[in-house]
Design an enzyme around this catalytic site. Structure first.
Site, short mmCIF file in Angstrom:
data_model
loop_
_atom_site.label_atom_id
_atom_site.label_comp_id
_atom_site.label_asym_id
_atom_site.label_seq_id
_atom_site.Cartn_x
_atom_site.Cartn_y
_atom_site.Cartn_z
N LYS A 1 1.11 -1.05 -0.02
CA LYS A 1 0.08 -0.08 0.05
C LYS A 1 0.83 1.29 -0.19
CE LYS A 1 -4.49 0.58 0.29
NZ LYS A 1 -5.61 -0.42 -0.31
N1 GLU Z 1 -7.04 0.03 -3.45
C1 GLU Z 1 -7.78 -1.20 -3.83
C2 GLU Z 1 -7.94 -2.16 -2.58
O1 GLU Z 1 -7.73 -1.96 -1.23
C3 GLU Z 1 -7.26 -1.99 -5.19
C4 GLU Z 1 -5.92 -2.46 -4.98
C5 GLU Z 1 -5.23 -2.82 -6.55
O2 GLU Z 1 -6.23 -3.14 -7.47
O3 GLU Z 1 -4.32 -3.25 -6.47
O4 GLU Z 1 -8.28 -3.33 -2.75
#
Ligand code: GLU
Length: 424
Positions: A114
């Protein structure tokens, strides 16, 4: 030059402490070797960078940015990038850990990551946002890449931000690298269906859940908190399937109508004015009231820790679908379980986004793009299978869906770790 510090966080509990506590509980239930827990409770890498940006008025501000990789045992790390004024490193660590479990539960070949930048994207001009994004990309350029770590949109970021990351990375490599980010616009290697994917995954989970209760979506009363990428599409899909959306909200307004809100009108109003405020045909309610309105399904699709020990006992829904990451605190979870509320946990309910991100990454690597029905049907297969695996473990062990989903996910990461062995 000024430095932007994070304001006091909206988070009442430390999310990384919650994430670790959840892991410890699951390790206990599923008898996972403590030596593995010692590995999995830590993040592999956490990068903190300073991002100096020239603002439109000529001054310079340094924003703080993070990119955290939790685990790569099952593949390159994957996860979104969040722009929010009170992002913290511990929040990003928790979100990275949840991404590891989410990818493992979906059985897609990724670990978890993240990112975050402490900023208010609503207060930055397009030019400022672009300069900040490009400088942040340069600061983390050695850490990301198609085989390494692949960012995507999250709260406060979108396809435009992904296009800037894609372009900055590609310019530095000297050629287009489609696989470096997902959630890109369609005209630069995005996937059909990615924009709606998180909401579609929520919809599939709700459909499976009501099927288990031998019900259908027709006439089901739903309240959706958040009207961004997840909440707005989810409200639309549910209304299209015949559910009655009785309440919606965004960060500026909440609306309630027990007979149902006109969702196409709400979408058009939000598109035109940027807010739900002022939409006619519904009563104003606060975001806190929305969480406890009379409804069958509640979908918190905004931020973490909105259902806590203070309001959990007043929730009237019998199903909660976690469109956001971490909207229910552990103490609220216990209260909801005692009340017999079926909680569809985030790592299952909102995994549609990362599943279609996986499809986008595969399509980008092959430079061969699929039709939308193919994307949606593959998404439905993966989410429905994960739902049923989780349901099965939940019934077999007589535990809630959250620990069941964690059991499946953590078990897969633990197995991969054992198979690979600990280097050196
Ligand atoms: N931000 C989204 C999540 O929390 C998508 C993450 C992604 O597609 O890599 O799942």
């Amino acid at each position: 030059m000024t430095t932007v510090e994070a304001p006091e966080s909206h988070l009442r509990e430390n999310p990384f402490a919650i994430a670790r506590e959840q892991l410890a509980r699951v390790a206990d239930i599923f008898a996972i070797d403590q030596r593995l827990v010692n590995i999995l409770q830590e993040c592999k890498k956490a990068l903190v960078v300073s991002i100096p940006v020239t603002l439109d008025d000529g001054t310079i501000q340094a924003f703080e940015g993070y990119r955290v990789t939790h685990n790569v045992a099952r593949g390159p790390s994957k996860g979104g990038l969040r722009y929010h004024p009170d992002v913290t490193l511990d929040e990003v660590k928790a979100l990275a850990m949840w991404m590891t479990w989410k990818c493992a539960l979906m059985n897609i070949p990724f670990g978890g990551a993240k990112g975050g930048v402490v900023c208010d994207p609503k207060k930055l001009s397009r030019g400022e946002l672009e300069r900040m994004t490009r400088r942040f990309t340069s600061e983390i350029i050695n850490e990301i890449g198609p085989e390494k770590d692949i960012p995507a949109p999250d709260v406060g970021t979108d396809g435009t931000v992904m296009a800037w990351i894609f372009d900055t990375y590609s310019m530095n490599k000297g050629h287009s690298v489609l696989g470096v980010v997902t959630g890109k616009p369609l005209n630069v290697g995005g996937s059909l269906g990615r924009l709606e994917a998180t909401a579609r995954g929520c919809l599939y989970c709700i459909q499976e859940a009501v099927r288990k209760k031998e019900q259908g979506l027709e006439g089901l009363r739903v309240a959706v908190q958040g009207f961004g990428n997840v909440g707005s599409f989810l409200a639309r899909f549910l209304a299209e399937e015949g559910a009655t959306v009785v309440a919606v909200s965004d960060s500026t307004a909440g609306l309630y109508n027990p007979k149902g809100i006109d969702i196409p009108a709400a979408l058009a109003h939000k598109q035109e004015t940027g807010t739900l405020r002022g939409l006619r045909g519904a009563d104003d309610i606060s975001n806190e009231e929305l969480l406890v309105v009379d409804c069958d399904v509640l979908a918190p699709c905004a931020l973490e820790q909105v259902i806590t020990r203070d309001n959990a006992d007043r929730v009237k829904a019998s199903i909660i679908c976690e469109g956001a990451n971490g909207p229910i605190t552990p103490s609220a979870d216990e209260i909801l379980e005692d009340k017999g509320v079926l909680v569809l946990p985030d790592i299952l309910a909102n995994a549609g986004g990362v599943v279609v991100s996986y499809f986008e990454w595969v399509q980008g690597l092959q430079e061969y793009f699929w039709k939308e029905p193919e994307v949606n049907s593959k998404l439905r297969d993966i989410v429905t299978r994960a739902f049923n695996e989780t349901w099965h473990v939940s019934e077999e062990r007589d535990i809630a869906m959250r620990p069941a989903s964690y059991g499946v996910a953590v078990g897969r990461v633990a197995d991969a770790t054992i198979t690979r062995g600990l280097y050196p």
